[in-house]
Design a protein around this motif. Structure first.
Motif, PDB file in Angstrom:
ATOM      1  N   MET A 120       0.895  -1.134  -0.018  1.00 45.84           N
ATOM      2  CA  MET A 120      -0.016  -0.060  -0.020  1.00 45.84           C
ATOM      3  C   MET A 120       0.899   1.187   0.046  1.00 45.84           C
ATOM      4  SD  MET A 120      -2.775   1.366   2.754  1.00 45.84           S
ATOM      5  CE  MET A 120      -1.672   2.454   3.796  1.00 45.84           C
ATOM      6  N   LEU A 121       0.443   2.241  -0.470  1.00 48.63           N
ATOM      7  CA  LEU A 121       1.320   3.446  -0.897  1.00 48.63           C
ATOM      8  C   LEU A 121       0.975   4.069   0.629  1.00 48.63           C
ATOM      9  CD1 LEU A 121       0.138   4.977  -4.085  1.00 48.63           C
ATOM     10  CD2 LEU A 121       2.421   3.813  -3.469  1.00 48.63           C
ATOM     11  N   THR A 122       1.989   4.942   1.166  1.00 50.09           N
ATOM     12  CA  THR A 122       1.716   5.557   2.142  1.00 50.09           C
ATOM     13  C   THR A 122       1.965   6.869   2.036  1.00 50.09           C
ATOM     14  OG1 THR A 122       4.142   4.990   3.035  1.00 50.09           O
ATOM     15  CG2 THR A 122       2.625   3.776   3.933  1.00 50.09           C
ATOM     16  N   HIS A 123       2.783   7.447   0.985  1.00 52.86           N
ATOM     17  CA  HIS A 123       3.097   8.722   0.845  1.00 52.86           C
ATOM     18  C   HIS A 123       3.062   8.776  -0.796  1.00 52.86           C
ATOM     19  CE1 HIS A 123       4.691   8.737   4.839  1.00 52.86           C
ATOM     20  NE2 HIS A 123       4.239  10.062   4.939  1.00 52.86           N
ATOM     21  N   VAL A 124       2.574   9.700  -1.363  1.00 51.92           N
ATOM     22  CA  VAL A 124       2.385  10.152  -2.804  1.00 51.92           C
ATOM     23  C   VAL A 124       2.658  11.532  -2.995  1.00 51.92           C
ATOM     24  CG1 VAL A 124       1.008   8.234  -3.235  1.00 51.92           C
ATOM     25  CG2 VAL A 124      -0.054  10.546  -2.850  1.00 51.92           C
ATOM     26  N   LYS A 125       2.874  11.738  -4.500  1.00 50.14           N
ATOM     27  CA  LYS A 125       2.812  13.403  -4.877  1.00 50.14           C
ATOM     28  C   LYS A 125       1.669  13.261  -5.792  1.00 50.14           C
ATOM     29  CE  LYS A 125       7.589  14.492  -4.305  1.00 50.14           C
ATOM     30  NZ  LYS A 125       9.075  15.206  -4.853  1.00 50.14           N
ATOM     31  N   ILE A 126       1.194  14.504  -5.983  1.00 50.52           N
ATOM     32  CA  ILE A 126      -0.140  14.581  -6.736  1.00 50.52           C
ATOM     33  C   ILE A 126       0.367  15.150  -8.006  1.00 50.52           C
ATOM     34  CG2 ILE A 126      -1.938  16.082  -7.314  1.00 50.52           C
ATOM     35  CD1 ILE A 126      -2.734  15.652  -4.251  1.00 50.52           C
ATOM     36  N   GLN A 127       0.321  14.596  -9.206  1.00 47.99           N
ATOM     37  CA  GLN A 127       0.951  14.985 -10.356  1.00 47.99           C
ATOM     38  C   GLN A 127      -0.134  16.087 -11.184  1.00 47.99           C
ATOM     39  OE1 GLN A 127       3.832  13.986 -11.520  1.00 47.99           O
ATOM     40  NE2 GLN A 127       3.715  13.144  -9.551  1.00 47.99           N
ATOM     41  N   ASP A 128      -1.434  16.106 -10.771  1.00 46.12           N
ATOM     42  CA  ASP A 128      -2.347  17.147 -11.639  1.00 46.12           C
ATOM     43  C   ASP A 128      -2.352  18.442 -10.907  1.00 46.12           C
ATOM     44  OD1 ASP A 128      -5.489  18.375 -11.440  1.00 46.12           O
ATOM     45  OD2 ASP A 128      -4.829  16.883 -13.492  1.00 46.12           O
ATOM     46  N   GLU A 129      -1.610  19.312 -11.700  1.00 46.11           N
ATOM     47  CA  GLU A 129      -1.397  20.840 -11.352  1.00 46.11           C
ATOM     48  C   GLU A 129      -2.588  21.647 -10.842  1.00 46.11           C
ATOM     49  OE1 GLU A 129       1.394  22.054 -10.253  1.00 46.11           O
ATOM     50  OE2 GLU A 129       2.459  20.376 -10.935  1.00 46.11           O
ATOM     51  N   SER A 130      -4.053  21.214 -11.513  1.00 47.96           N
ATOM     52  CA  SER A 130      -5.006  22.098 -11.320  1.00 47.96           C
ATOM     53  C   SER A 130      -5.599  21.687 -10.091  1.00 47.96           C
ATOM     54  CB  SER A 130      -6.067  21.905 -12.363  1.00 47.96           C
ATOM     55  OG  SER A 130      -6.414  20.504 -12.819  1.00 47.96           O
ATOM     56  N   LEU A 131      -5.531  20.141  -9.601  1.00 47.49           N
ATOM     57  CA  LEU A 131      -5.955  19.649  -8.382  1.00 47.49           C
ATOM     58  C   LEU A 131      -5.177  20.320  -7.378  1.00 47.49           C
ATOM     59  CD1 LEU A 131      -7.829  17.844  -6.935  1.00 47.49           C
ATOM     60  CD2 LEU A 131      -6.152  16.051  -7.317  1.00 47.49           C
ATOM     61  N   LYS A 132      -3.976  20.590  -7.259  1.00 50.03           N
ATOM     62  CA  LYS A 132      -3.100  21.262  -6.220  1.00 50.03           C
ATOM     63  C   LYS A 132      -3.405  22.718  -6.182  1.00 50.03           C
ATOM     64  CE  LYS A 132       0.989  19.738  -7.887  1.00 50.03           C
ATOM     65  NZ  LYS A 132       2.193  19.534  -8.047  1.00 50.03           N
ATOM     66  N   GLU A 133      -3.696  23.473  -7.376  1.00 52.48           N
ATOM     67  CA  GLU A 133      -4.013  24.694  -7.468  1.00 52.48           C
ATOM     68  C   GLU A 133      -5.389  25.084  -6.778  1.00 52.48           C
ATOM     69  OE1 GLU A 133      -5.113  28.341 -10.449  1.00 52.48           O
ATOM     70  OE2 GLU A 133      -3.462  26.731 -11.080  1.00 52.48           O
ATOM     71  N   ILE A 134      -6.443  24.207  -7.053  1.00 51.97           N
ATOM     72  CA  ILE A 134      -7.829  24.385  -6.372  1.00 51.97           C
ATOM     73  C   ILE A 134      -7.662  24.319  -4.900  1.00 51.97           C
ATOM     74  CG2 ILE A 134      -9.773  22.952  -6.326  1.00 51.97           C
ATOM     75  CD1 ILE A 134      -9.621  22.392  -9.085  1.00 51.97           C
ATOM     76  N   ASN A 135      -6.730  23.405  -4.457  1.00 56.34           N
ATOM     77  CA  ASN A 135      -6.479  23.273  -3.069  1.00 56.34           C
ATOM     78  C   ASN A 135      -5.494  24.045  -2.334  1.00 56.34           C
ATOM     79  OD1 ASN A 135      -8.470  20.735  -2.174  1.00 56.34           O
ATOM     80  ND2 ASN A 135      -7.691  20.219  -4.273  1.00 56.34           N
ATOM     81  N   GLY A 136      -4.955  24.901  -2.964  1.00 57.05           N
ATOM     82  CA  GLY A 136      -4.005  25.861  -2.488  1.00 57.05           C
ATOM     83  C   GLY A 136      -2.828  25.293  -2.086  1.00 57.05           C
ATOM     84  N   ILE A 137      -2.342  24.377  -3.058  1.00 54.24           N
ATOM     85  CA  ILE A 137      -0.964  23.585  -2.728  1.00 54.24           C
ATOM     86  C   ILE A 137       0.084  23.955  -3.411  1.00 54.24           C
ATOM     87  CG2 ILE A 137       0.338  21.391  -2.652  1.00 54.24           C
ATOM     88  CD1 ILE A 137      -1.720  21.504  -0.378  1.00 54.24           C
ATOM     89  N   LYS A 138       1.140  24.586  -3.263  1.00 51.66           N
ATOM     90  CA  LYS A 138       2.234  25.152  -3.962  1.00 51.66           C
ATOM     91  C   LYS A 138       3.372  24.093  -3.889  1.00 51.66           C
ATOM     92  CE  LYS A 138       1.024  29.775  -3.376  1.00 51.66           C
ATOM     93  NZ  LYS A 138       0.204  30.087  -4.601  1.00 51.66           N
TER      94      LYS A 138
END
Length: 67
Positions: free
Chosen positions: A1-19
């Motif tokens: 099982m994955l325990t840590h990931v990086k989100i690859q979708d820039e728009s998803l990060k932007e919508i959630n205020g993640i830089k």
């Protein structure tokens, strides 16, 4: 099982205020009848993003896990 990931979708990060490209802790995942994970709930700091499609994450850290 994955325990840590990086989100690859820039728009998803932007919508959630993640830089940038921070690590997210996996806090939940779904499991289909075929045993395939299709969505993750992830957390970074105080930000929780639910139902992130598995196709939008990059595996960074894994741990053995069984159901």
């Amino acid at each position: 099982m994955l325990t840590h990931v990086k989100i690859q979708d820039e728009s998803l990060k932007e919508i959630n205020g993640i830089k940038g490209n921070p690590l997210f802790e996996v806090i939940h995942h779904d499991l289909s009848n075929e045993g395939v994970i299709t969505y993750y709930d992830v957390k970074h700091g105080f930000t929780v993003i639910n139902s992130v499609p598995a196709t939008m994450v990059e595996s960074v850290k894994q741990q053995e896990h069984s159901h």
